[in-house]
Motif scaffolding. Sequence first.
Motif, PDB file in Angstrom:
ATOM      1  N   GLN A 151       0.197  -1.082   0.217  1.00 21.16           N
ATOM      2  CA  GLN A 151      -0.063   0.007  -0.131  1.00 21.16           C
ATOM      3  C   GLN A 151       0.944   1.210   0.001  1.00 21.16           C
ATOM      4  O   GLN A 151       0.309   2.059  -0.807  1.00 21.16           O
ATOM      5  N   GLN A 205      -6.719  -4.514  -4.479  1.00 20.59           N
ATOM      6  CA  GLN A 205      -6.002  -5.241  -4.094  1.00 20.59           C
ATOM      7  C   GLN A 205      -6.468  -7.236  -4.331  1.00 20.59           C
ATOM      8  O   GLN A 205      -7.639  -7.551  -3.813  1.00 20.59           O
ATOM      9  N   ARG A 212      -8.890   4.992  -3.620  1.00 20.04           N
ATOM     10  CA  ARG A 212      -8.532   5.330  -2.562  1.00 20.04           C
ATOM     11  C   ARG A 212      -7.814   6.061  -1.741  1.00 20.04           C
ATOM     12  O   ARG A 212      -7.134   5.263  -0.609  1.00 20.04           O
ATOM     13  N   VAL A 235      -7.927   3.406   1.847  1.00 19.97           N
ATOM     14  CA  VAL A 235      -6.558   2.669   1.796  1.00 19.97           C
ATOM     15  C   VAL A 235      -6.144   3.949   3.255  1.00 19.97           C
ATOM     16  O   VAL A 235      -5.133   3.512   3.959  1.00 19.97           O
ATOM     17  N   PRO A 248      -6.168   1.553   7.345  1.00 21.75           N
ATOM     18  CA  PRO A 248      -4.403   1.355   6.455  1.00 21.75           C
ATOM     19  C   PRO A 248      -4.992  -0.720   6.584  1.00 21.75           C
ATOM     20  O   PRO A 248      -5.157  -0.678   7.941  1.00 21.75           O
ATOM     21  N   TYR A 249      -3.803  -0.775   5.627  1.00 25.06           N
ATOM     22  CA  TYR A 249      -3.129  -2.435   6.767  1.00 25.06           C
ATOM     23  C   TYR A 249      -2.527  -2.534   7.814  1.00 25.06           C
ATOM     24  O   TYR A 249      -1.867  -1.777   7.569  1.00 25.06           O
TER      25      TYR A 249
END
Length: 336
Positions: free
Chosen positions: A76, A87, A189, A192, A196-197
């Motif tokens: 990311q 993803q 986007r 993200v 966030p991951y």
Amino acid sequence: MKIFISIASYQDALLPITINSAYTQAKFKDNISFGVIDQSKGKLDFSKSNIANQITYLHLDPKDARGPCWARAIAQTFINDESYFLQVDSHTVFEKDWDEYLLNYIKIIKKNNRKPIISSYPRGFEVVDMEKRQFRKLQENDHSTHVMVLDKDRIFKDGYFSMQKGISTGSREIYKGFLLSAGFIFCEREYVNDVPYDPHLYFEGEETTLALRTFTSGYDIFHIPKTPLFHCYVAETDQFKRPLHWHAEEEKDRKDKWNVFHKKSKTRINNIIEHKLLGPYGLGKERTLEDYKNFSGIDILNKKVSEPDTAFHFKKYLEGDTNSKTIKRSIFDVFK
């Protein structure tokens, strides 16, 4: 409208297939970019390929790998000026014009929903002949919407973790869901930035915590008909073998074993769900876990299923369909 494709790969011989399929099957090839984390013994060379200027590629030694969430989080960071985020797993093949298809759906859904993401478990494919690049798509003629539910035989088997599965509805309507697939997420986007991951998670609990963080951050998960990609669900056949991070053979040269990552991840999952972890990797502030229980029939905090027909069968939404009637009329104007 540029699309950033995040791919985290571990010792996966299908990775080049996935990248090639995403690019060649896209309608707007110049608008595709890749962020690839390749944890493998052999490094890929894109210097002479058509996508040399459209791919950010990081090769890592497998012994340094720390699990899929860690790798996805790194991917990311490669996002640049793209408007959309996709993803997928590194063992995925795409249908023709998949990008146009997903873009049309997200735009239609956005007419009635401010913060949508599209996700589901894709239909499967299997390798017929790896050398000849021959594959067989499964359920290829099933164009219905596949929704996601809990597997009633494997709920809360390891703390807050439960297994999930996809079911075919027989309908081509859009459904608002309560679970998501890490192997297929499509959205704008901004998602993200907002969700966030988490690089500190390992594997189990990845989808559970991401769904909860997504929901509580005000995003809605949607399942659409005829998801335009296919996923290889088998890690080993007579045609190829995809080693897994926790296999004993993979651990020989690794300092930290998989169970170390797994143990730390379980603590992390508990802290997220019990609202002990604040900040970007914690639960959102727009909805509560009580709201999630009322929508999904899953009482995650108490490790109970309050509405089995919803959590296991999606029955309330399949029968009532209060989420997609307005959207459905718009869909047929675009996909005639």
